[in-house]
Design a protein around this motif. Structure first.
Motif, PDB file in Angstrom:
ATOM      1  N   ARG A 139      35.167  28.584  32.464  1.00 56.13           N
ATOM      2  CA  ARG A 139      34.564  28.376  33.587  1.00 56.13           C
ATOM      3  C   ARG A 139      35.555  29.185  34.620  1.00 56.13           C
ATOM      4  O   ARG A 139      36.732  29.150  34.716  1.00 56.13           O
ATOM      5  CB  ARG A 139      34.687  26.904  34.057  1.00 56.13           C
ATOM      6  CG  ARG A 139      34.370  26.606  35.428  1.00 56.13           C
ATOM      7  CD  ARG A 139      32.745  26.851  35.662  1.00 56.13           C
ATOM      8  NE  ARG A 139      32.283  26.308  36.942  1.00 56.13           N
ATOM      9  CZ  ARG A 139      32.334  26.961  38.121  1.00 56.13           C
ATOM     10  NH1 ARG A 139      32.837  28.309  38.231  1.00 56.13           N
ATOM     11  NH2 ARG A 139      32.050  26.373  39.380  1.00 56.13           N
ATOM     12  N   LEU A 140      34.735  30.375  35.299  1.00 51.12           N
ATOM     13  CA  LEU A 140      35.317  31.230  36.372  1.00 51.12           C
ATOM     14  C   LEU A 140      36.102  30.273  37.540  1.00 51.12           C
ATOM     15  O   LEU A 140      35.235  29.398  37.805  1.00 51.12           O
ATOM     16  CB  LEU A 140      34.619  32.223  36.761  1.00 51.12           C
ATOM     17  CG  LEU A 140      33.894  33.071  35.657  1.00 51.12           C
ATOM     18  CD1 LEU A 140      32.804  33.976  36.007  1.00 51.12           C
ATOM     19  CD2 LEU A 140      35.250  34.100  35.419  1.00 51.12           C
ATOM     20  N   GLY A 141      36.998  30.658  38.197  1.00 57.41           N
ATOM     21  CA  GLY A 141      37.451  30.080  39.443  1.00 57.41           C
ATOM     22  C   GLY A 141      37.919  31.291  40.454  1.00 57.41           C
ATOM     23  O   GLY A 141      38.445  32.182  40.156  1.00 57.41           O
ATOM     24  N   ASP A 142      37.976  30.670  41.499  1.00 54.84           N
ATOM     25  CA  ASP A 142      38.534  31.380  42.671  1.00 54.84           C
ATOM     26  C   ASP A 142      38.035  32.838  42.634  1.00 54.84           C
ATOM     27  O   ASP A 142      38.638  34.112  42.752  1.00 54.84           O
ATOM     28  CB  ASP A 142      40.158  31.653  42.529  1.00 54.84           C
ATOM     29  CG  ASP A 142      40.878  32.452  43.624  1.00 54.84           C
ATOM     30  OD1 ASP A 142      40.611  32.012  44.743  1.00 54.84           O
ATOM     31  OD2 ASP A 142      41.930  33.157  43.245  1.00 54.84           O
ATOM     32  N   LEU A 143      36.742  32.900  42.804  1.00 61.60           N
ATOM     33  CA  LEU A 143      36.050  34.027  42.872  1.00 61.60           C
ATOM     34  C   LEU A 143      35.911  34.514  44.344  1.00 61.60           C
ATOM     35  O   LEU A 143      35.487  33.697  45.521  1.00 61.60           O
ATOM     36  CB  LEU A 143      34.664  33.949  42.277  1.00 61.60           C
ATOM     37  CG  LEU A 143      34.418  33.643  40.917  1.00 61.60           C
ATOM     38  CD1 LEU A 143      32.978  33.710  40.467  1.00 61.60           C
ATOM     39  CD2 LEU A 143      35.085  34.744  39.948  1.00 61.60           C
ATOM     40  N   HIS A 144      36.080  36.080  44.719  1.00 60.97           N
ATOM     41  CA  HIS A 144      35.861  36.278  46.065  1.00 60.97           C
ATOM     42  C   HIS A 144      35.965  38.009  45.945  1.00 60.97           C
ATOM     43  O   HIS A 144      36.136  38.395  44.849  1.00 60.97           O
ATOM     44  CB  HIS A 144      37.179  36.006  46.941  1.00 60.97           C
ATOM     45  CG  HIS A 144      38.559  36.285  46.539  1.00 60.97           C
ATOM     46  ND1 HIS A 144      38.877  37.413  46.332  1.00 60.97           N
ATOM     47  CD2 HIS A 144      39.359  35.409  45.571  1.00 60.97           C
ATOM     48  CE1 HIS A 144      40.023  37.516  45.824  1.00 60.97           C
ATOM     49  NE2 HIS A 144      40.366  36.353  45.565  1.00 60.97           N
ATOM     50  N   GLY A 145      35.583  38.479  46.890  1.00 60.65           N
ATOM     51  CA  GLY A 145      34.816  39.986  46.876  1.00 60.65           C
ATOM     52  C   GLY A 145      36.153  40.812  46.748  1.00 60.65           C
ATOM     53  O   GLY A 145      35.919  41.818  46.297  1.00 60.65           O
ATOM     54  N   LYS A 146      37.601  40.292  46.378  1.00 62.15           N
ATOM     55  CA  LYS A 146      38.632  41.136  46.143  1.00 62.15           C
ATOM     56  C   LYS A 146      39.041  41.085  44.689  1.00 62.15           C
ATOM     57  O   LYS A 146      39.817  41.744  44.344  1.00 62.15           O
ATOM     58  CB  LYS A 146      39.822  40.875  46.936  1.00 62.15           C
ATOM     59  CG  LYS A 146      39.500  41.253  48.508  1.00 62.15           C
ATOM     60  CD  LYS A 146      41.031  40.869  49.371  1.00 62.15           C
ATOM     61  CE  LYS A 146      40.757  41.226  50.740  1.00 62.15           C
ATOM     62  NZ  LYS A 146      41.813  40.956  51.624  1.00 62.15           N
ATOM     63  N   ASN A 147      38.430  40.232  43.941  1.00 67.14           N
ATOM     64  CA  ASN A 147      38.936  40.153  42.703  1.00 67.14           C
ATOM     65  C   ASN A 147      37.392  40.628  41.726  1.00 67.14           C
ATOM     66  O   ASN A 147      37.402  39.995  40.421  1.00 67.14           O
ATOM     67  CB  ASN A 147      39.196  38.693  42.032  1.00 67.14           C
ATOM     68  CG  ASN A 147      38.333  37.594  42.409  1.00 67.14           C
ATOM     69  OD1 ASN A 147      37.226  38.011  42.474  1.00 67.14           O
ATOM     70  ND2 ASN A 147      38.974  36.432  42.303  1.00 67.14           N
ATOM     71  N   ILE A 148      36.482  41.456  42.138  1.00 65.67           N
ATOM     72  CA  ILE A 148      35.741  41.853  41.524  1.00 65.67           C
ATOM     73  C   ILE A 148      35.527  43.388  42.052  1.00 65.67           C
ATOM     74  O   ILE A 148      35.494  43.866  42.921  1.00 65.67           O
ATOM     75  CB  ILE A 148      34.205  41.334  41.784  1.00 65.67           C
ATOM     76  CG1 ILE A 148      33.272  42.154  41.021  1.00 65.67           C
ATOM     77  CG2 ILE A 148      33.911  41.325  43.265  1.00 65.67           C
ATOM     78  CD1 ILE A 148      31.642  41.261  40.986  1.00 65.67           C
TER      79      ILE A 148
END
Length: 255
Positions: free
Chosen positions: A135-144
């Motif tokens: 399960r993915l966590g801590d998603l935001h525009g700087k880690n994609i």
């Protein structure tokens, strides 16, 4: 089976010798670590002594967590390949480098159609990690990252869950699509996207909560409504155009 290389350090300071010998170039930092590009073409991620880092290390046995992450590597997901340990404490790890910028820094004149060209590849690879019930966590525009293809980095806050693969994929795909949309529309964590045209906003909701493939119809409808020949990122961020706006998310909580 885990194939990550584990290197035991004699001192924490030994990690800085890697920076010197590797002619390291600073490329960025997040809440838990700083990242450097080494001459061998890999990224060295060194953990900082911060509250968020301590909370992460308390949440997971980090050596086992890093080994878990190493098994997730695929075309879109960047995972640890070498981990550096001092007295059983994870000090840093190395990953593959991708010559790409964060999606948060995407140029305003980028056409939305080009962003979507390889979306299916990202979804396919997201399903691959879902097969491992991650399960993915801590998603935001700087880690994609994005350079015609998407790359997911900094998977540290993800975890395995005891649910069906189908449910894990539903959650992960929804999170990834929401991340992409929020980043393109420049929606902050404490904001909600609002679209005044009910039919288009319904397509947005269907994209996030029913089937991600609605994203193509959603952007087509938005392009027609804005009366532009090629929808660009800047068109998604226009203020006071009467169609797209943002409002405060009263349910948002900052931790």
């Amino acid at each position: 089976m885990c194939s990550i290389q584990t290197i035991n350090l004699l001192s924490k300071k030994d990690i800085f010798r890697l920076l010197i010998d590797g002619h390291a170039k600073y490329i960025g930092q997040g809440r838990t670590a700083c990242c450097f590009l080494l001459k061998d073409g890999t990224v060295l991620k060194i953990y900082k002594e911060t509250r968020i880092k301590r909370e992460l290390f308390e949440l997971y046995p980090m050596l086992e967590q890093v080994k878990l992450l190493s098994n997730l590597k695929n075309g879109s997901y960047i995972a640890p390949e070498v981990v550096f340990v001092y007295e059983n404490e994870v000090i840093a790890y190395k990953t593959e480098y991708k010559n790409a910028k964060t999606l948060a820094k995407i140029k305003p004149y980028t056409m939305v159609s080009t962003i979507l060209v390889n979306l299916e590849k990202l979804i396919e690879d997201t399903c691959l990690i879902g097969e491992k019930k991650f399960r993915l966590g801590d998603l935001h525009g700087k880690n994609i990252l994005f350079n015609d293809f998407f790359y997911m980095i900094d998977l540290d806050f993800g975890h395995t869950i005891e649910e069906s693969i189908e449910n894990v994929n539903i959650i992960n795909i929804r999170s990834v699509i929401k991340l992409i949309l929020d980043t393109l529309f420049d929606v902050e964590d404490d904001e909600l996207l609002k679209i005044s045209d009910p039919s288009i906003f319904k397509l947005y909701d269907k994209t996030v909560y029913e089937n991600y493939k609605n994203i193509y119809s959603f952007f087509d409808a938005l392009q027609d409504r804005l009366n532009v020949s090629d929808l660009q990122v800047k068109d998604l961020r226009l203020k006071y155009n009467g169609l797209i706006s943002k409002e405060y998310n009263s349910y948002y909580k900052s931790f």
